[in-house]
Design a protein around this motif. Structure first.
Motif, PDB file in Angstrom:
ATOM      1  N   GLY A   1      42.389  21.412  35.788  1.00  0.00           N
ATOM      2  CA  GLY A   1      41.702  21.180  37.059  1.00  0.00           C
ATOM      3  C   GLY A   1      41.134  22.431  37.695  1.00  0.00           C
ATOM      4  O   GLY A   1      39.939  22.478  38.045  1.00  0.00           O
ATOM      5  N   PRO A   2      41.915  23.509  37.881  1.00  0.00           N
ATOM      6  CA  PRO A   2      41.349  24.742  38.465  1.00  0.00           C
ATOM      7  C   PRO A   2      40.220  25.330  37.634  1.00  0.00           C
ATOM      8  O   PRO A   2      39.215  25.813  38.185  1.00  0.00           O
ATOM      9  N   ALA A   3      40.346  25.280  36.307  1.00  0.00           N
ATOM     10  CA  ALA A   3      39.263  25.810  35.465  1.00  0.00           C
ATOM     11  C   ALA A   3      37.997  24.978  35.632  1.00  0.00           C
ATOM     12  O   ALA A   3      36.876  25.526  35.695  1.00  0.00           O
ATOM     13  N   ALA A   4      38.145  23.654  35.721  1.00  0.00           N
ATOM     14  CA  ALA A   4      36.967  22.801  35.906  1.00  0.00           C
ATOM     15  C   ALA A   4      36.306  23.067  37.249  1.00  0.00           C
ATOM     16  O   ALA A   4      35.063  23.106  37.349  1.00  0.00           O
ATOM     17  N   ILE A   5      37.106  23.296  38.296  1.00  0.00           N
ATOM     18  CA  ILE A   5      36.533  23.601  39.622  1.00  0.00           C
ATOM     19  C   ILE A   5      35.774  24.924  39.589  1.00  0.00           C
ATOM     20  O   ILE A   5      34.671  25.061  40.156  1.00  0.00           O
ATOM     21  N   SER A   6      36.348  25.921  38.893  1.00  0.00           N
ATOM     22  CA  SER A   6      35.664  27.223  38.792  1.00  0.00           C
ATOM     23  C   SER A   6      34.350  27.098  38.031  1.00  0.00           C
ATOM     24  O   SER A   6      33.327  27.691  38.415  1.00  0.00           O
ATOM     25  N   ILE A   7      34.351  26.327  36.966  1.00  0.00           N
ATOM     26  CA  ILE A   7      33.119  26.156  36.179  1.00  0.00           C
ATOM     27  C   ILE A   7      32.050  25.454  37.014  1.00  0.00           C
ATOM     28  O   ILE A   7      30.863  25.822  37.022  1.00  0.00           O
ATOM     29  N   ILE A   8      32.451  24.419  37.772  1.00  0.00           N
ATOM     30  CA  ILE A   8      31.493  23.698  38.618  1.00  0.00           C
ATOM     31  C   ILE A   8      30.925  24.611  39.693  1.00  0.00           C
ATOM     32  O   ILE A   8      29.711  24.612  39.974  1.00  0.00           O
ATOM     33  N   ASN A   9      31.771  25.436  40.301  1.00  0.00           N
ATOM     34  CA  ASN A   9      31.300  26.358  41.335  1.00  0.00           C
ATOM     35  C   ASN A   9      30.345  27.416  40.759  1.00  0.00           C
ATOM     36  O   ASN A   9      29.358  27.790  41.395  1.00  0.00           O
ATOM     37  N   ASN A  10      30.642  27.884  39.551  1.00  0.00           N
ATOM     38  CA  ASN A  10      29.763  28.882  38.928  1.00  0.00           C
ATOM     39  C   ASN A  10      28.388  28.304  38.611  1.00  0.00           C
ATOM     40  O   ASN A  10      27.352  28.942  38.801  1.00  0.00           O
ATOM     41  N   PHE A  11      28.343  27.086  38.105  1.00  0.00           N
ATOM     42  CA  PHE A  11      27.074  26.462  37.778  1.00  0.00           C
ATOM     43  C   PHE A  11      26.298  26.063  39.030  1.00  0.00           C
ATOM     44  O   PHE A  11      25.067  26.011  38.994  1.00  0.00           O
ATOM     45  N   SER A  12      27.026  25.801  40.120  1.00  0.00           N
ATOM     46  CA  SER A  12      26.331  25.421  41.364  1.00  0.00           C
ATOM     47  C   SER A  12      25.890  26.633  42.161  1.00  0.00           C
ATOM     48  O   SER A  12      25.232  26.483  43.205  1.00  0.00           O
ATOM     49  N   GLY A  13      26.298  27.812  41.755  1.00  0.00           N
ATOM     50  CA  GLY A  13      25.844  29.020  42.409  1.00  0.00           C
ATOM     51  C   GLY A  13      26.714  29.427  43.577  1.00  0.00           C
ATOM     52  O   GLY A  13      26.305  30.354  44.319  1.00  0.00           O
ATOM     53  N   THR A  14      27.847  28.827  43.780  1.00  0.00           N
ATOM     54  CA  THR A  14      28.734  29.190  44.862  1.00  0.00           C
ATOM     55  C   THR A  14      29.847  30.076  44.338  1.00  0.00           C
ATOM     56  O   THR A  14      30.161  30.061  43.143  1.00  0.00           O
TER      57      THR A  14
ATOM     58  N   CYS B   1      48.106  13.615  33.852  1.00  0.00           N
ATOM     59  CA  CYS B   1      48.576  14.485  34.938  1.00  0.00           C
ATOM     60  C   CYS B   1      48.646  15.936  34.489  1.00  0.00           C
ATOM     61  O   CYS B   1      48.307  16.866  35.246  1.00  0.00           O
ATOM     62  N   LEU B   2      49.088  16.155  33.252  1.00  0.00           N
ATOM     63  CA  LEU B   2      49.159  17.524  32.728  1.00  0.00           C
ATOM     64  C   LEU B   2      47.767  18.143  32.598  1.00  0.00           C
ATOM     65  O   LEU B   2      47.558  19.319  32.938  1.00  0.00           O
ATOM     66  N   PHE B   3      46.813  17.358  32.116  1.00  0.00           N
ATOM     67  CA  PHE B   3      45.437  17.866  31.997  1.00  0.00           C
ATOM     68  C   PHE B   3      44.849  18.200  33.370  1.00  0.00           C
ATOM     69  O   PHE B   3      44.152  19.203  33.534  1.00  0.00           O
ATOM     70  N   ILE B   4      45.134  17.359  34.356  1.00  0.00           N
ATOM     71  CA  ILE B   4      44.615  17.624  35.704  1.00  0.00           C
ATOM     72  C   ILE B   4      45.214  18.904  36.263  1.00  0.00           C
ATOM     73  O   ILE B   4      44.519  19.737  36.876  1.00  0.00           O
ATOM     74  N   ALA B   5      46.529  19.094  36.055  1.00  0.00           N
ATOM     75  CA  ALA B   5      47.188  20.280  36.602  1.00  0.00           C
ATOM     76  C   ALA B   5      46.756  21.560  35.891  1.00  0.00           C
ATOM     77  O   ALA B   5      46.621  22.622  36.517  1.00  0.00           O
ATOM     78  N   VAL B   6      46.521  21.471  34.568  1.00  0.00           N
ATOM     79  CA  VAL B   6      46.194  22.680  33.803  1.00  0.00           C
ATOM     80  C   VAL B   6      44.692  22.966  33.827  1.00  0.00           C
ATOM     81  O   VAL B   6      44.252  24.101  34.073  1.00  0.00           O
TER      82      VAL B   6
END
Length: 313
Positions: free
Chosen positions: A298-311, A291-296
């Motif tokens: 999670g936003p960084a992982a979403i940003s990285i995925i969006n950057n690599f997807s071009g959005t 749960c701690l890893f998801i909370a800490v």
């Protein structure tokens, strides 16, 4: 021809009369039966409560007790000869819970075995698994159901032992103070049983009752040690038996035992405190850290995925 018709008419008249009388008699009997039923219902309604209880036994007496009796007979034939002795010892360690006897435990083991067998078989059929997995699951569930009463007794005995470990130092202190204030050992035990609560008070009260019915102090103390699983209480009983045998003053022995039990209680508390990090390790790894890893992260992982997807995040 006319004679035949006349005879046939007379026969029909007699048959009709017979049917009429039979119907009247049947109605009378039916009314009589209805009146009797109403009379019985009225008598039961106006009867005292004690008579109602005798005439209408509860469901447990009509069904459950005979069923447990048959299961008890079946379990007695399937249980080894020395199992009753072990179950009686477990009951002593558990404090003899109300309503629990060796026979009822044996019947309960058979009942739990049959219930687990049926439930596991139905669950396997509902899930549609294969024959060998079904067989293994049913066997494991049946064995677990058969051993369920043993697990319950073990848990009750374990909880009772922990309660006694917490309450024993205070009980021994009260016993020591009572003896040093001038009371005899029996009166001091009665004082502990009267002013304490929990398993320790119950055991001291039982020991006092055994001494009052004629058992010697040493035998009553040994019985107290056999009914418990505490090393501290066994050491206390051994010291008191030796003091009684050699004529050592009871107050002096109690004072030494009280200080030793206090030290052992402190060591037991420290041991429990040292076990906390080990016990919390599994829930920490599998429950808290994810749960701690998801909370800490999670936003960084979403940003990285969006950057690599071009959005744009």
């Amino acid at each position: 021809m006319n004679t035949l018709l006349l005879l046939l008419g007379v026969a029909m008249i007699f048959a009709a009369l017979f049917v009429v009388f039979a119907a009247l008699g049947g109605l009378t009997q039916e009314r009589t039966g209805v009146h009797r039923s109403l009379a019985v219902l009225e008598a039961l309604t106006s009867a005292p409560q004690e008579m109602k209880q005798e005439l209408e036994p509860p469901f447990s007496e009509r069904v459950l007790i005979p069923l447990l009796g048959r299961l008890q007979g079946l379990g007695s034939r399937l249980t080894p000869a020395d199992a009753s002795v072990r179950l009686r010892q477990k009951l002593e360690h558990a404090g003899n819970p109300k309503g629990w006897t060796v026979d009822r435990i044996i019947a309960g083991k058979v009942l739990c075995f049959l219930a687990a067998l049926v439930v596991s078989l139905l669950a396997s059929v509902a899930m549609g698994i294969g024959f060998l997995p079904t067989l293994g699951f049913v066997v494991l569930a049946s064995v677990a159901g058969y051993l369920t009463p043993n697990f319950y007794l073990y848990q009750v005995a374990y909880n009772r032992t922990e309660q006694m470990q917490r309450a024993l130092p205070d009980a021994i202190d009260l016993l020591t103070i009572s003896v040093e204030s001038g009371l005899g050992f029996d009166a001091a035990v009665a004082q502990v049983a009267r002013n304490s609560e929990g398993p320790v008070a119950e055991e001291f009260a039982r020991m006092l009752q055994e001494m009052q019915i004629g058992r010697s102090r040493s035998d009553a103390l040994r019985s107290l040690a056999e009914r418990t699983q505490m090393p501290e209480l066994r050491a206390f009983v051994s010291a008191m038996v030796q003091a009684d045998a050699f004529g050592i003053p009871v107050g002096q022995v109690l004072r030494v035992q009280s200080s030793e039990i206090r030290v052992k209680k402190r060591q037991w508390a420290e041991e429990k405190a040292q076990q906390v990090p080990v016990k919390i390790l599994i829930p920490l790894i599998f429950c808290i850290l994810p749960c701690l890893f998801i909370a800490v992260l999670g936003p960084a992982a979403i940003s990285i995925i969006n950057n690599f997807s071009g959005t744009v995040g």
